[in-house]
Design a protein around this motif. Structure first.
Motif, PDB file in Angstrom:
ATOM      1  N   TYR A 142       0.723  -1.335  -0.149  1.00 25.99           N
ATOM      2  CA  TYR A 142       0.037   0.050   0.138  1.00 25.99           C
ATOM      3  C   TYR A 142       1.081   1.126  -0.069  1.00 25.99           C
ATOM      4  O   TYR A 142       0.328   2.291  -0.484  1.00 25.99           O
ATOM      5  CB  TYR A 142      -0.907  -0.267   1.412  1.00 25.99           C
ATOM      6  N   ILE A 166       0.038   4.081  -2.546  1.00 26.06           N
ATOM      7  CA  ILE A 166      -0.194   5.517  -2.063  1.00 26.06           C
ATOM      8  C   ILE A 166       0.883   6.513  -2.648  1.00 26.06           C
ATOM      9  O   ILE A 166       0.451   7.605  -3.331  1.00 26.06           O
ATOM     10  CB  ILE A 166      -0.039   5.753  -0.647  1.00 26.06           C
ATOM     11  N   GLU A 167       2.150   6.317  -2.913  1.00 26.24           N
ATOM     12  CA  GLU A 167       3.015   6.975  -3.552  1.00 26.24           C
ATOM     13  C   GLU A 167       2.719   7.256  -5.240  1.00 26.24           C
ATOM     14  O   GLU A 167       2.677   8.087  -5.403  1.00 26.24           O
ATOM     15  CB  GLU A 167       4.495   6.562  -3.340  1.00 26.24           C
ATOM     16  N   GLN A 214      -0.196   7.168  -6.518  1.00 34.85           N
ATOM     17  CA  GLN A 214      -1.446   7.929  -6.893  1.00 34.85           C
ATOM     18  C   GLN A 214      -0.855   9.408  -6.369  1.00 34.85           C
ATOM     19  O   GLN A 214      -1.401  10.227  -7.032  1.00 34.85           O
ATOM     20  CB  GLN A 214      -2.398   7.356  -6.065  1.00 34.85           C
ATOM     21  N   ALA A 215      -0.273   9.400  -5.438  1.00 35.22           N
ATOM     22  CA  ALA A 215      -0.033  10.900  -4.946  1.00 35.22           C
ATOM     23  C   ALA A 215       0.931  11.561  -5.854  1.00 35.22           C
ATOM     24  O   ALA A 215       0.581  12.652  -6.403  1.00 35.22           O
ATOM     25  CB  ALA A 215       0.705  10.903  -3.612  1.00 35.22           C
ATOM     26  N   TYR A 240      -7.980   0.507  -2.254  1.00 34.63           N
ATOM     27  CA  TYR A 240      -7.400   0.719  -1.086  1.00 34.63           C
ATOM     28  C   TYR A 240      -8.088  -0.172  -0.019  1.00 34.63           C
ATOM     29  O   TYR A 240      -9.209  -0.282   0.144  1.00 34.63           O
ATOM     30  CB  TYR A 240      -7.546   2.002  -0.539  1.00 34.63           C
ATOM     31  N   TYR A 270      -6.373   4.051   2.378  1.00 36.37           N
ATOM     32  CA  TYR A 270      -7.037   5.502   1.798  1.00 36.37           C
ATOM     33  C   TYR A 270      -6.735   6.673   2.750  1.00 36.37           C
ATOM     34  O   TYR A 270      -6.491   7.631   2.124  1.00 36.37           O
ATOM     35  CB  TYR A 270      -8.461   5.075   1.595  1.00 36.37           C
ATOM     36  N   ALA A 279      -3.349   7.917   2.212  1.00 40.68           N
ATOM     37  CA  ALA A 279      -3.205   8.552   1.033  1.00 40.68           C
ATOM     38  C   ALA A 279      -3.960   9.961   1.101  1.00 40.68           C
ATOM     39  O   ALA A 279      -3.285  11.111   0.605  1.00 40.68           O
ATOM     40  CB  ALA A 279      -4.099   7.977  -0.105  1.00 40.68           C
ATOM     41  N   ARG A 333      -1.799  12.047   2.999  1.00 37.16           N
ATOM     42  CA  ARG A 333      -0.301  12.445   2.393  1.00 37.16           C
ATOM     43  C   ARG A 333      -0.562  13.627   1.353  1.00 37.16           C
ATOM     44  O   ARG A 333       0.481  14.498   1.312  1.00 37.16           O
ATOM     45  CB  ARG A 333      -0.190  10.913   1.739  1.00 37.16           C
ATOM     46  N   CYS A 334      -1.622  13.616   0.493  1.00 35.97           N
ATOM     47  CA  CYS A 334      -1.545  14.484  -0.633  1.00 35.97           C
ATOM     48  C   CYS A 334      -2.810  15.178  -0.524  1.00 35.97           C
ATOM     49  O   CYS A 334      -3.050  16.473  -1.069  1.00 35.97           O
ATOM     50  CB  CYS A 334      -1.257  13.757  -1.738  1.00 35.97           C
ATOM     51  N   ARG A 336      -7.969  10.279  -8.226  1.00 30.92           N
ATOM     52  CA  ARG A 336      -7.514  11.469  -8.185  1.00 30.92           C
ATOM     53  C   ARG A 336      -8.578  12.441  -8.145  1.00 30.92           C
ATOM     54  O   ARG A 336      -9.398  12.326  -9.065  1.00 30.92           O
ATOM     55  CB  ARG A 336      -6.151  11.451  -8.845  1.00 30.92           C
TER      56      ARG A 336
END
Length: 329
Positions: A82, A86-87, A89-90, A99, A104, A107, A110-111, A267
């Protein structure tokens, strides 16, 4: 001269109006194609099952289904875990990801650039779980009484049996230290249940299934689960009853917020038409092509329902709780 000049401009004006009308007529089609052209290839990220390497069962069928739904080239990207998903998609390398609930929430933290589209539902209608504090014969009447009793709790890495109750209590304004003397760590969730059955504990933190409110899901971006309700089937209470305790012996002292099953997320900057097409495709997938649904979702067999970010408030609380705990170490 002024009259003649104005009169002579009319043909040019008419031509300009005609050109403008022709351009305006073509705008919907151009806009319709732009988001596909901008993306080029729509990439879907997924974490492979343990031991499966980079393979995804039924990949050709899944790719074909998404291709038809979006009307464009689709490619699946298999992530090792995961964190890698995450990286990806970010950073914008993938547009769509499957996810777990906490992945999720991580994520989103994260961004702030992702949003859930749908989440799976169980055959019985459950859409997630809630943590519960269960006592026997009313020995622990309320949360304040915990300090004078033995409370069984699952291992620290258990989502439903440890992280969810601790984060849920904190979200409710109740601070509970993991090393509180009245908390008794069991080797597993099943072991915690045995402690209550055998009288070694006066209460335990467990979990129950949570049901949706019964309203049908719609692909309009609205949440299908504004408030979950406890479901009778599944969970700690049902397991205790199956082990021989009667329903009248058991009391639920406290119930956490909803931890919804993990979503399919996109996104936030994805074109609204793409989001709409995906939501319609996914919410109808179980009824239209159940074989494809089974390839995409093996754990929850009830279909997909529309989800929103507020459905993952409890998952976000868990992520914040874990982050704070790690920060103290």
């Amino acid at each position: 001269m002024r009259h003649g000049g104005a009169f002579s401009a009319r043909p040019a004006l008419k031509a300009c109006v005609a050109a403008f009308a022709l351009l305006a007529a073509s705008w919907p089609n151009a806009a319709h194609a732009d988001w596909r052209d901008d993306i080029g290839t729509f990439r879907i990220g997924i974490v492979a099952e343990p031991g499966a390497g980079n393979t995804v069962p039924g990949l050709a069928l899944l790719t074909d289904a998404y291709t038809k739904a979006l009307g464009m080239k689709v490619e699946f990207v298999v992530a090792r875990d995961y964190a890698a998903l995450i990286e990806a998609q970010a950073s914008g390398r993938i547009e769509y990801a499957v996810y777990s609930a906490t992945a999720y929430a991580t994520a989103a933290q994260r961004c702030g650039c992702v949003e859930p589209l749908v989440a799976p539902v169980d055959e019985d209608g459950a859409i997630g779980i809630r943590s519960v504090l269960v006592t026997r014969d009313g020995k622990v009447p309320d949360l304040a009484a915990m300090a004078t009793h033995r409370i069984a709790i699952a291992p620290s890495d258990s989502i439903g049996g440890s992280l969810l109750p601790l984060a849920g209590l904190k979200a409710d304004g109740v601070e509970l230290s993991e090393d509180a003397p009245y908390l008794v760590r069991a080797a597993s969730a099943a072991a915690a249940e045995t402690m209550l059955i055998d009288g070694q504990a006066d209460a335990l933190f467990g979990w129950v299934e949570a049901m949706a409110d019964g309203q049908p899901a719609t692909p309009d971006g609205q949440s299908a689960v504004p408030d979950g309700q406890l479901a009778d089937p599944g969970g700690t209470v049902a397991r205790l009853e199956a082990a021989g305790l009667s329903k009248s012996e058991l009391q639920v002292v406290w119930t956490s917020g909803l931890l919804r099953y993990g979503p399919h997320a996109v996104r936030s900057d994805l074109d609204p038409e793409a989001k709409r097409r995906l939501a319609v495709f996914l919410t109808n997938l179980k009824s239209m092509t159940p074989d494809v649904y089974d390839l995409l979702e093996a754990a929850h067999s009830g279909g997909f329902a529309v989800a929103s970010s507020k459905d993952y408030a409890m998952a976000a609380a868990i992520v914040q709780f874990v982050s704070g705990k790690n920060g103290q170490q």
